[in-house]
Design a protein around this motif. Structure first.
Motif, short mmCIF file in Angstrom:
data_model
loop_
_atom_site.label_atom_id
_atom_site.label_comp_id
_atom_site.label_asym_id
_atom_site.label_seq_id
_atom_site.Cartn_x
_atom_site.Cartn_y
_atom_site.Cartn_z
N ASN A 36 -19.07 -41.57 31.45
CA ASN A 36 -18.93 -42.73 32.33
C ASN A 36 -18.07 -43.82 31.70
O ASN A 36 -17.24 -44.45 32.37
CB ASN A 36 -20.31 -43.29 32.68
CG ASN A 36 -21.10 -42.36 33.59
OD1 ASN A 36 -20.53 -41.49 34.24
ND2 ASN A 36 -22.41 -42.54 33.63
N HIS A 39 -14.46 -42.61 31.82
CA HIS A 39 -13.98 -42.66 33.20
C HIS A 39 -13.61 -44.09 33.60
O HIS A 39 -12.59 -44.32 34.25
CB HIS A 39 -15.04 -42.10 34.14
CG HIS A 39 -14.64 -42.14 35.59
ND1 HIS A 39 -13.70 -41.30 36.14
CD2 HIS A 39 -15.03 -42.97 36.61
CE1 HIS A 39 -13.54 -41.58 37.41
NE2 HIS A 39 -14.32 -42.58 37.71
N GLU A 40 -14.44 -45.05 33.17
CA GLU A 40 -14.17 -46.45 33.47
C GLU A 40 -12.87 -46.91 32.81
O GLU A 40 -12.07 -47.63 33.42
CB GLU A 40 -15.33 -47.33 33.00
CG GLU A 40 -15.14 -48.81 33.30
CD GLU A 40 -16.29 -49.66 32.80
OE1 GLU A 40 -16.16 -50.90 32.84
OE2 GLU A 40 -17.30 -49.09 32.36
N ARG A 41 -12.65 -46.49 31.55
CA ARG A 41 -11.41 -46.85 30.87
C ARG A 41 -10.20 -46.27 31.59
O ARG A 41 -9.18 -46.93 31.75
CB ARG A 41 -11.45 -46.33 29.43
CG ARG A 41 -12.43 -47.08 28.52
CD ARG A 41 -12.53 -46.40 27.17
NE ARG A 41 -13.36 -47.15 26.25
CZ ARG A 41 -14.35 -46.64 25.53
NH1 ARG A 41 -14.65 -45.36 25.65
NH2 ARG A 41 -15.04 -47.39 24.70
N VAL A 42 -10.32 -45.03 32.03
CA VAL A 42 -9.20 -44.39 32.74
C VAL A 42 -8.93 -45.09 34.06
O VAL A 42 -7.77 -45.32 34.43
CB VAL A 42 -9.51 -42.89 32.97
CG1 VAL A 42 -8.46 -42.26 33.87
CG2 VAL A 42 -9.56 -42.15 31.63
N GLU A 43 -9.97 -45.47 34.76
CA GLU A 43 -9.79 -46.14 36.05
C GLU A 43 -9.17 -47.53 35.88
O GLU A 43 -8.37 -47.96 36.70
CB GLU A 43 -11.15 -46.27 36.76
CG GLU A 43 -11.71 -44.96 37.27
CD GLU A 43 -10.82 -44.34 38.33
OE1 GLU A 43 -10.50 -45.03 39.32
OE2 GLU A 43 -10.42 -43.16 38.16
N ARG A 44 -9.54 -48.22 34.80
CA ARG A 44 -9.01 -49.57 34.56
C ARG A 44 -7.56 -49.55 34.11
O ARG A 44 -6.79 -50.47 34.43
CB ARG A 44 -9.86 -50.29 33.51
CG ARG A 44 -11.24 -50.68 34.01
CD ARG A 44 -12.07 -51.30 32.91
NE ARG A 44 -11.45 -52.49 32.36
CZ ARG A 44 -11.93 -53.14 31.29
NH1 ARG A 44 -12.99 -52.68 30.66
NH2 ARG A 44 -11.34 -54.22 30.86
N PRO A 46 -5.06 -46.51 34.09
CA PRO A 46 -4.69 -45.10 34.23
C PRO A 46 -3.40 -44.73 33.52
O PRO A 46 -3.27 -43.62 33.01
CB PRO A 46 -4.59 -44.92 35.75
CG PRO A 46 -4.40 -46.29 36.30
CD PRO A 46 -5.15 -47.20 35.39
N ARG A 50 -5.07 -41.91 31.31
CA ARG A 50 -5.16 -40.66 32.04
C ARG A 50 -4.38 -39.56 31.30
O ARG A 50 -3.21 -39.70 30.99
CB ARG A 50 -4.62 -40.81 33.47
CG ARG A 50 -5.01 -39.63 34.36
CD ARG A 50 -4.54 -39.84 35.79
NE ARG A 50 -5.03 -41.05 36.40
CZ ARG A 50 -6.26 -41.18 36.92
NH1 ARG A 50 -7.10 -40.16 36.88
NH2 ARG A 50 -6.63 -42.32 37.46
N GLY A 81 -10.98 -37.61 32.45
CA GLY A 81 -9.56 -37.88 32.57
C GLY A 81 -8.76 -37.91 31.29
O GLY A 81 -7.56 -38.19 31.31
#
Length: 254
Positions: A36, A39-44, A46, A50, A81
């Motif tokens: 989690n 995933h948060e780092r990738v979403e913030r 990308p 990513r 990711g």
């Protein structure tokens, strides 16, 4: 984040090393929580995270995980990711684990964390009484540091310059997707739109100076901030960046 109560303690400490590869130091072997967080780092961010290469560092755990647990963690991080590509060197058990999960061992990524428990170096006494920003001093230099590396050509997407064992001065642009890395401090006399990583070998006294700040990522001794975490009032400004008690500080230059 796993659990019923909010927690601000990260399960994995993410830092950047000499070649811009992320080092994930596992603090708590909670696979769901680690997935989690990543995933948060990738979403913030990308563009930065990513499919980014990640080194797994188990040195903060009381023991080495078994191969089944490590495989589950690797799969979880891939699903989040990022791409685990190696394991940081630690003990013979870690070497055996690397063989079992089919990842190489990288020794150099452990060095910066081994400094965490060493006594903090003596800092010069500021001559200014203004506590909002450290007094101006000469750029911090590691013992035996060579004369600084001068980069006169723009750094464009996909390009990287690394000043090993010295400061770096860039008399041009650092474009989006480019990396300026130094074991000492970094001085950029042009727009910074890519990444700047100072103190790459663990020198927490290194600094970053730039004339026009729009960085994708800045890091001092592995501790980093991405663009989304930077106050908008600083974008496009001349700034100074340093590390204060494991926190990145950014202030506009007068």
């Amino acid at each position: 984040m796993a659990g019923t109560m909010a927690s601000y303690e990260q399960c994995g400490e993410l830092k950047f090393g000499q070649v811009g590869i992320a080092n994930l130091r596992i603090r708590t072997l909670d696979i769901v929580a680690l997935k989690n967080e990543m995933h948060e780092r990738v979403e913030r961010a990308p563009k930065l995270f990513r499919h980014a290469a990640v080194i797994l560092d188990f040195s903060a755990l009381p023991g080495c995980p078994d191969a089944e647990t490590a495989d589950a963690l690797i799969d979880a991080l891939r699903n989040a990711g990022v791409m685990p590509v190696a394991i940081a060197y630690g003990t013979p058990a870690v070497e055996k684990l690397a063989e079992q999960v089919g990842l190489p061992i990288l020794a150099k990524f452990r060095a910066s964390f081994e400094r965490d428990d060493s006594p903090e170096p003596t800092r010069p006494t500021p001559v200014s009484e203004d506590t909002s920003m450290p007094a101006a001093t000469s750029p911090a230099i590691l013992p035996g540091l060579e004369p600084g590396l001068l980069q006169t050509q723009p750094l464009r997407s996909g390009q990287q310059v690394y000043a090993a064992g010295r400061d770096l001065t860039v008399c041009a642009m650092v474009g989006a997707g480019a990396e300026a890395i130094a074991d000492g401090s970094i001085h950029i006399y042009g727009p910074l739109r890519g990444r700047a990583l100072a103190g790459a070998s663990g020198n927490a006294q290194a600094r970053i100076f730039c004339r026009e700040f729009n960085a994708e990522l800045v890091a001092i001794a592995g501790t980093y901030k991405v663009l989304d975490e930077i106050p908008k009032k600083l974008l496009g400004k001349a700034v100074q960046i340093w590390l204060d008690k494991d926190q990145i500080r950014i202030e506009e230059l007068a």
